[in-house]
Motif scaffolding. Structure first.
Motif, PDB file in Angstrom:
ATOM      1  N   PRO A 120     -13.678  23.693  -4.339  1.00 39.99           N
ATOM      2  CA  PRO A 120     -14.551  22.802  -3.561  1.00 39.99           C
ATOM      3  C   PRO A 120     -14.842  21.471  -4.260  1.00 39.99           C
ATOM      4  CG  PRO A 120     -15.803  24.643  -4.447  1.00 39.99           C
ATOM      5  CD  PRO A 120     -14.358  24.915  -4.754  1.00 39.99           C
ATOM      6  N   GLU A 121     -14.621  21.404  -5.573  1.00 40.86           N
ATOM      7  CA  GLU A 121     -14.862  20.149  -6.286  1.00 40.86           C
ATOM      8  C   GLU A 121     -13.750  19.118  -6.038  1.00 40.86           C
ATOM      9  OE1 GLU A 121     -12.459  22.766  -9.004  1.00 40.86           O
ATOM     10  OE2 GLU A 121     -14.129  23.073  -7.662  1.00 40.86           O
ATOM     11  N   ASN A 122     -12.607  19.552  -5.529  1.00 43.48           N
ATOM     12  CA  ASN A 122     -11.491  18.648  -5.220  1.00 43.48           C
ATOM     13  C   ASN A 122     -11.622  18.167  -3.775  1.00 43.48           C
ATOM     14  OD1 ASN A 122     -10.553  19.189  -7.760  1.00 43.48           O
ATOM     15  ND2 ASN A 122      -9.045  20.659  -7.079  1.00 43.48           N
ATOM     16  N   ILE A 123     -11.807  16.876  -3.602  1.00 38.09           N
ATOM     17  CA  ILE A 123     -12.051  16.312  -2.278  1.00 38.09           C
ATOM     18  C   ILE A 123     -10.781  15.636  -1.767  1.00 38.09           C
ATOM     19  CG2 ILE A 123     -13.402  14.601  -1.013  1.00 38.09           C
ATOM     20  CD1 ILE A 123     -15.669  15.123  -2.978  1.00 38.09           C
ATOM     21  N   ASP A 124     -10.431  15.938  -0.518  1.00 38.49           N
ATOM     22  CA  ASP A 124      -9.300  15.291   0.155  1.00 38.49           C
ATOM     23  C   ASP A 124      -9.799  13.997   0.789  1.00 38.49           C
ATOM     24  OD1 ASP A 124      -7.911  17.566  -0.553  1.00 38.49           O
ATOM     25  OD2 ASP A 124      -8.089  18.487   1.418  1.00 38.49           O
ATOM     26  N   ILE A 125      -9.001  12.939   0.651  1.00 34.31           N
ATOM     27  CA  ILE A 125      -9.412  11.617   1.113  1.00 34.31           C
ATOM     28  C   ILE A 125      -8.357  11.054   2.062  1.00 34.31           C
ATOM     29  CG2 ILE A 125      -9.896   9.239   0.409  1.00 34.31           C
ATOM     30  CD1 ILE A 125     -10.836  10.428  -2.288  1.00 34.31           C
ATOM     31  N   ASP A 126      -8.823  10.494   3.172  1.00 32.81           N
ATOM     32  CA  ASP A 126      -7.983   9.766   4.121  1.00 32.81           C
ATOM     33  C   ASP A 126      -8.751   8.497   4.480  1.00 32.81           C
ATOM     34  OD1 ASP A 126      -6.517   8.734   6.219  1.00 32.81           O
ATOM     35  OD2 ASP A 126      -6.681  10.508   7.495  1.00 32.81           O
ATOM     36  N   TRP A 127      -8.278   7.353   3.983  1.00 25.79           N
ATOM     37  CA  TRP A 127      -8.965   6.085   4.206  1.00 25.79           C
ATOM     38  C   TRP A 127      -7.993   5.113   4.858  1.00 25.79           C
ATOM     39  CZ3 TRP A 127     -10.546   2.223  -0.180  1.00 25.79           C
ATOM     40  CH2 TRP A 127     -11.301   1.191   0.366  1.00 25.79           C
ATOM     41  N   SER A 128      -8.327   4.642   6.046  1.00 28.54           N
ATOM     42  CA  SER A 128      -7.458   3.696   6.744  1.00 28.54           C
ATOM     43  C   SER A 128      -8.247   2.440   7.110  1.00 28.54           C
ATOM     44  CB  SER A 128      -6.866   4.336   8.002  1.00 28.54           C
ATOM     45  OG  SER A 128      -7.880   4.708   8.900  1.00 28.54           O
ATOM     46  N   THR A 129      -7.532   1.320   7.076  1.00 24.96           N
ATOM     47  CA  THR A 129      -8.116   0.027   7.430  1.00 24.96           C
ATOM     48  C   THR A 129      -7.130  -0.735   8.297  1.00 24.96           C
ATOM     49  OG1 THR A 129      -9.372  -0.057   5.379  1.00 24.96           O
ATOM     50  CG2 THR A 129      -9.040  -2.138   6.519  1.00 24.96           C
ATOM     51  N   LEU A 130      -7.628  -1.275   9.405  1.00 29.43           N
ATOM     52  CA  LEU A 130      -6.820  -2.082  10.313  1.00 29.43           C
ATOM     53  C   LEU A 130      -7.490  -3.440  10.468  1.00 29.43           C
ATOM     54  CD1 LEU A 130      -4.556  -2.479  12.443  1.00 29.43           C
ATOM     55  CD2 LEU A 130      -6.156  -1.514  14.122  1.00 29.43           C
ATOM     56  N   ILE A 131      -6.722  -4.497  10.190  1.00 28.74           N
ATOM     57  CA  ILE A 131      -7.201  -5.867  10.365  1.00 28.74           C
ATOM     58  C   ILE A 131      -6.283  -6.540  11.378  1.00 28.74           C
ATOM     59  CG2 ILE A 131      -7.664  -8.081   9.239  1.00 28.74           C
ATOM     60  CD1 ILE A 131      -7.897  -6.490   6.582  1.00 28.74           C
ATOM     61  N   THR A 132      -6.877  -7.132  12.402  1.00 28.75           N
ATOM     62  CA  THR A 132      -6.093  -7.820  13.432  1.00 28.75           C
ATOM     63  C   THR A 132      -6.512  -9.285  13.486  1.00 28.75           C
ATOM     64  OG1 THR A 132      -7.670  -7.193  15.157  1.00 28.75           O
ATOM     65  CG2 THR A 132      -5.778  -5.746  14.832  1.00 28.75           C
ATOM     66  N   PHE A 133      -5.526 -10.152  13.738  1.00 27.41           N
ATOM     67  CA  PHE A 133      -5.749 -11.589  13.880  1.00 27.41           C
ATOM     68  C   PHE A 133      -5.129 -12.053  15.187  1.00 27.41           C
ATOM     69  CE2 PHE A 133      -5.133 -10.721   9.356  1.00 27.41           C
ATOM     70  CZ  PHE A 133      -6.273 -11.277   8.791  1.00 27.41           C
ATOM     71  N   LYS A 134      -5.914 -12.740  15.989  1.00 24.39           N
ATOM     72  CA  LYS A 134      -5.370 -13.371  17.186  1.00 24.39           C
ATOM     73  C   LYS A 134      -5.040 -14.808  16.806  1.00 24.39           C
ATOM     74  CE  LYS A 134      -6.095 -14.282  21.992  1.00 24.39           C
ATOM     75  NZ  LYS A 134      -6.913 -14.120  23.174  1.00 24.39           N
ATOM     76  N   ILE A 135      -3.742 -15.088  16.675  1.00 26.34           N
ATOM     77  CA  ILE A 135      -3.305 -16.417  16.241  1.00 26.34           C
ATOM     78  C   ILE A 135      -3.506 -17.436  17.358  1.00 26.34           C
ATOM     79  CG2 ILE A 135      -1.363 -17.757  15.339  1.00 26.34           C
ATOM     80  CD1 ILE A 135      -2.407 -15.555  13.435  1.00 26.34           C
ATOM     81  N   ASN A 136      -3.011 -17.110  18.550  1.00 24.85           N
ATOM     82  CA  ASN A 136      -3.199 -17.953  19.732  1.00 24.85           C
ATOM     83  C   ASN A 136      -3.129 -17.055  20.965  1.00 24.85           C
ATOM     84  OD1 ASN A 136      -0.407 -17.571  20.274  1.00 24.85           O
ATOM     85  ND2 ASN A 136       0.112 -19.384  19.076  1.00 24.85           N
ATOM     86  N   ASP A 137      -2.965 -17.631  22.138  1.00 25.09           N
ATOM     87  CA  ASP A 137      -2.934 -16.826  23.369  1.00 25.09           C
ATOM     88  C   ASP A 137      -1.722 -15.901  23.440  1.00 25.09           C
ATOM     89  OD1 ASP A 137      -5.274 -17.900  24.273  1.00 25.09           O
ATOM     90  OD2 ASP A 137      -4.309 -19.460  25.495  1.00 25.09           O
ATOM     91  N   TYR A 138      -0.717 -16.110  22.617  1.00 30.79           N
ATOM     92  CA  TYR A 138       0.523 -15.353  22.726  1.00 30.79           C
ATOM     93  C   TYR A 138       0.825 -14.449  21.525  1.00 30.79           C
ATOM     94  CZ  TYR A 138       1.176 -18.990  26.216  1.00 30.79           C
ATOM     95  OH  TYR A 138       1.002 -19.834  27.262  1.00 30.79           O
ATOM     96  N   ILE A 139       0.303 -14.791  20.360  1.00 30.61           N
ATOM     97  CA  ILE A 139       0.712 -14.080  19.136  1.00 30.61           C
ATOM     98  C   ILE A 139      -0.495 -13.415  18.464  1.00 30.61           C
ATOM     99  CG2 ILE A 139       1.755 -14.314  16.853  1.00 30.61           C
ATOM    100  CD1 ILE A 139       3.337 -16.688  17.953  1.00 30.61           C
TER     101      ILE A 139
END
Length: 168
Positions: free
Chosen positions: A101-120
């Motif tokens: 129980p002292e060993n912890i499983d980790i799942d860490w995710s990060t999503l960063i999105t950028f809207k460049i313009n109306d198309y991209i």
């Protein structure tokens, strides 16, 4: 469990009793004991030196433990330079009460999105995984055979995406 949400962006969830199942769909990996399942059993004939598998590795493992998730997700910002930026990060942790129980499983995710313009749109997704039960096969000679098994390691995954959209 209990879910704490002080605002629209943040959530902290804790579940003191959680069941988790690990399913290995590849018998070769199951025979090696990958992902913490019970490995195959073998006997060695002392006369001929041949190895014979007498029991297949298990394909499923059950764990009982505690689980917590912390999540932050935001797409609307007050600062003008942050307009069109989205951020979602989620940390999942699990502790197996039955075994280590002292060993912890980790799942860490990060999503960063950028809207460049109306198309991209551009997105960057990263994930960090660590599971103490995961064993890693090593092929030292690159000949397709597994030479030894190493212990757990941190795993990383990154994805960079560029999207184009056009409305008709």
């Amino acid at each position: 469990g209990l879910d704490y949400k002080p605002n629209n962006y943040f959530s902290a969830y804790i579940s003191p009793i959680t069941a988790r199942f690990i399913i290995v769909n590849d018998q070769t990996l199951a025979d090696l004991g990958s992902f913490g399942v019970t490995p195959a059993k073998y006997v060695i004939d002392e006369v001929s030196g041949t190895t014979t598998k007498i029991k297949n590795g298990e394909l499923c493992k059950y764990e009982l433990g505690g689980y917590a998730r912390i999540q932050y997700s935001r797409t609307q910002w007050n600062a003008k330079f942050m307009k069109g930026v989205g951020l979602t990060t989620k940390l999942n942790i699990f502790s197996n009460y039955i075994e280590n129980p002292e060993n912890i499983d980790i799942d860490w995710s990060t999503l960063i999105t950028f809207k460049i313009n109306d198309y991209i749109n551009v997105s960057f997704d990263t994930q960090l995984l660590y599971d103490d039960d995961t064993k890693n096969p090593v092929d030292e000679n690159n000949d397709g055979t597994i030479d030894r098994i190493e212990g757990p390691k941190i795993q990383f995954k990154e994805i960079l995406g560029v999207g184009f959209s056009y409305k008709f």
